[in-house]
Design an enzyme around this catalytic site. Structure first.
Site, PDB file in Angstrom:
ATOM      1  N   MET B   1       0.833  -1.197   0.000  1.00  0.00           N
ATOM      2  CA  MET B   1       0.000   0.000   0.000  1.00  0.00           C
ATOM      3  C   MET B   1       0.870   1.251   0.000  1.00  0.00           C
ATOM      4  O   MET B   1       1.881   1.270  -0.662  1.00  0.00           O
ATOM      5  CB  MET B   1      -0.950  -0.007   1.189  1.00  0.00           C
ATOM      6  CG  MET B   1      -2.236  -0.757   0.878  1.00  0.00           C
ATOM      7  SD  MET B   1      -3.208   0.134  -0.371  1.00  0.00           S
ATOM      8  CE  MET B   1      -4.572  -0.982  -0.586  1.00  0.00           C
ATOM      9  N   CYS B   2       0.526   2.266   0.700  1.00  0.00           N
ATOM     10  CA  CYS B   2       1.106   3.611   0.642  1.00  0.00           C
ATOM     11  C   CYS B   2       0.618   4.299  -0.630  1.00  0.00           C
ATOM     12  O   CYS B   2       0.199   3.643  -1.584  1.00  0.00           O
ATOM     13  CB  CYS B   2       2.622   3.668   0.656  1.00  0.00           C
ATOM     14  SG  CYS B   2       3.367   3.037   2.154  1.00  0.00           S
ATOM     15  N   GLY B   3       0.645   5.610  -0.599  1.00  0.00           N
ATOM     16  CA  GLY B   3       0.276   6.373  -1.777  1.00  0.00           C
ATOM     17  C   GLY B   3       1.271   7.492  -1.977  1.00  0.00           C
ATOM     18  O   GLY B   3       1.781   8.047  -1.006  1.00  0.00           O
ATOM     19  N   ARG B  32      -5.032   4.486   1.434  1.00  0.00           N
ATOM     20  CA  ARG B  32      -3.796   3.792   1.044  1.00  0.00           C
ATOM     21  C   ARG B  32      -2.694   3.969   2.090  1.00  0.00           C
ATOM     22  O   ARG B  32      -1.722   3.200   2.093  1.00  0.00           O
ATOM     23  CB  ARG B  32      -3.267   4.325  -0.291  1.00  0.00           C
ATOM     24  CG  ARG B  32      -4.032   3.878  -1.506  1.00  0.00           C
ATOM     25  CD  ARG B  32      -3.206   4.095  -2.752  1.00  0.00           C
ATOM     26  NE  ARG B  32      -2.171   3.105  -2.864  1.00  0.00           N
ATOM     27  CZ  ARG B  32      -2.242   1.988  -3.593  1.00  0.00           C
ATOM     28  NH1 ARG B  32      -3.302   1.752  -4.314  1.00  0.00           N
ATOM     29  NH2 ARG B  32      -1.253   1.131  -3.619  1.00  0.00           N
ATOM     30  N   THR B 147       1.655   9.203   1.543  1.00  0.00           N
ATOM     31  CA  THR B 147       0.851   8.716   2.660  1.00  0.00           C
ATOM     32  C   THR B 147       1.329   7.305   2.963  1.00  0.00           C
ATOM     33  O   THR B 147       1.507   6.509   2.048  1.00  0.00           O
ATOM     34  CB  THR B 147      -0.654   8.699   2.335  1.00  0.00           C
ATOM     35  OG1 THR B 147      -0.929   7.657   1.398  1.00  0.00           O
ATOM     36  CG2 THR B 147      -1.118  10.012   1.755  1.00  0.00           C
TER      37      THR B 147
END
Lengths: 229, 297
Positions: B1-3, B32, B147
């Site tokens: 994930m992460c954005g 995210r 994020t």
């Protein structure tokens, strides 16, 4: 014709409405506005209706589709038409990776390019890509057809089983156990049918395609089972 | 994930809206990356000066610190934003100020320095973090943001992105590196220091080292393709633009879009939907193992 605006109607409401349709419904043509890249739009449809989506969609659009026709007037995110059973999904723009992944049947048409892993683990779906496909496309592809009018990236058909691959442009490299095979008459006929189904009418020279498939050295193929493929 | 997100403005007409646009992009990715968020904004510069972004523990008395610093070095223009403060200091006095900060306030971290770059990052939901720092009011030519959904190391402000890679340079990362411990050991032998056990900080350190060896940022990104193992999409910010690189197998999603007025990057298209004239934008997926760079000259 029902028109659903996802700016004012939630995705769950839309998918709920589509799931409740009976096979003999009179509401056979739906339009979806403002998809704004949302995930899982029009997944799990199982009635013979047409759903047109006006804009770019996110992950898994039209996944698990059965009998419906879904047209995306835009780009699609990862996993468009993943695990499709039947029906048709048409992406008018580009598709991100894993388009048509694990698809069991039906037809996926992509007017633009598809990114990596197009048709990964396909199990009977037909995929026609009018642009190019990225690396590792048709990885472990078991059955069905992948037609690419443009180029294919690295490791096409790695560990392929019995899917048929047709590429008009260049192939950067073939994956393990994937080899070029002769384009016999029955393959020309198959390709001709697939191109017509994908809306490619004329202007494409079938002789310009090359066919790729499994060398059958990597998996335990037995000739007695040939009728199963 | 992460954005991750990035926005580069091709000309001046949207510069006042840069922060508002980036805040919208970051807010989309609360799902995210709900653990922490951060961003770098490239704004105005003062001739012959550097901007240092300082981060302090919560409720820190920045005013008292500024008073002490000014006693020694004269007026220091500064802006306090929540747990961060940006100080503008004459180039000639930068090193002296850094030494004095070290002595006076060891609890302070310098998270970024540059002629134009300011970096802000904190633990919390991205939309909340953006509001706390007043991102919507910030202007500039380009900005990148991140994020985080923590996987390789703890949820701390130190583990939040962006990580600075040198003056006016920073990096955000979506993915996880598998050889970061080995690379960190090697970089330490070359004299680099690390504040965390975070894998992304190692990527930033690697770029810093390569550029110290004389490579351009573009070349450093190319070199990372062989040195760094794992999943990554990097977006790097420089004084004049930003660059994008995806790992060779394109593990992490990425979308770019361009109009006459801007170029944008997002982990997903969702982050771009509120940008002006998005419906007319060219939208495409960046190729794996290919460096994309956009700069304003």
């Amino acid at each position: 014709m029902p028109t659903i605006d996802l700016a004012t109607t939630s995705l769950r409401e839309l998918n709920g409405m589509l799931h409740r349709l009976q096979r003999d419904t009179n509401e056979t043509h739906w339009r979806v506005l403002n998809p704004r890249g949302q995930h899982a739009i029009a997944v799990g449809l199982d009635a013979p209706v047409l759903v047109e989506i006006e804009g770019h969609v996110g992950y898994y659009c039209a996944g698990m589709n059965k009998d419906a026709m879904v047209i995306i007037n835009g780009n699609a995110g990862p996993g468009v038409a993943e695990n499709m059973m039947s029906g048709q999904v048409h992406v008018k723009g580009d598709a991100s990776q894993s388009a048509g992944a694990t698809g069991q049947g039906g037809l996926l048409v992509i007017d633009g390019n598809a990114a990596a892993r197009c048709g990964i683990s396909m199990k009977g779906i037909d995929i026609v890509v009018k642009g190019s496909v990225g690396h590792l496309s048709a990885f472990m592809a078991q059955a069905g057809n992948l037609v690419v009018l443009g180029d294919a990236g690295e490791a096409l058909g790695d560990s392929i089983y019995e899917a048929h691959l047709y590429v008009a442009g260049s192939v950067k490299s073939l994956g393990a156990d994937c080899i070029e095979k002769p384009l016999a008459d029955q393959h020309r006929a198959e390709l001709s049918r697939l191109l017509a189904a994908g809306g490619v009418n004329g202007g494409v020279d079938i002789s310009g395609f090359r066919r790729y498939g499994s060398a059958r050295r990597l998996y335990h193929f037995h000739i007695d089972n040939i009728g199963s493929y | 994930m992460c954005g991750i997100v990035g926005l580069f403005l091709k000309h001046a007409s949207l510069e006042r809206e840069l922060g508002t646009l980036l805040a919208g992009m970051l807010g989309t990715f609360c799902d995210r990356g709900p653990d922490s968020a951060g961003f770098a904004v490239y704004g105005d510069e003062t001739p012959a000066s550097m901007k240092l972004t300082l981060r302090a523990p919560a409720h820190y008395d920045f005013k008292q610190l500024v008073k002490q610093l000014e006693n020694a070095s004269g007026p220091l223009p500064h802006v306090i934003r929540d747990t961060h403060m940006v100080i503008t200091v004459a180039l000639a006095r930068e090193q002296a100020l850094r030494r004095r900060l070290c002595d006076l306030a060891p609890e302070i971290t310098i998270v970024g320095a540059g002629r134009r770059m300011e970096i802000f990052k904190e633990v919390g939901r991205p939309d909340v973090v953006a509001r706390r720092f007043g991102l919507p009011g910030m202007a500039g030519t380009h900005a990148i943001g991140h994020t985080r959904m923590a996987t390789e190391s703890a949820v701390t402000t130190d583990g939040a992105h962006p990580f600075t890679t040198g003056a006016d340079q920073c990096l955000v990362h979506n993915g996880s590196l598998s050889n970061h411990n080995a690379v960190r050991r090697e970089l330490r032998r070359h004299g680099l220091t690390f504040q965390t056990e975070n894998d992304s900080e190692v990527a930033a350190g690697y770029m810093t080292w390569k550029m110290r060896e004389g490579l351009s940022l573009d070349q450093a990104l190319q070199a990372s393709l062989t040195a760094l193992d794992g999943f990554y999409t990097f977006v790097v910010g420089t004084q004049s633009g930003f660059g994008v690189l995806r790992d060779p197998i394109a593990c992490k999603p990425a979308v770019m879009a361009e109009t006459e007025k801007w170029v944008a990057f997002g982990t997903e298209y969702r982050a771009l939907v509120d940008l002006p004239a998005i419906s007319a934008a060219r939208v495409w997926e960046p190729e794996p193992a290919t460096v994309y760079f956009r700069e304003r000259h």
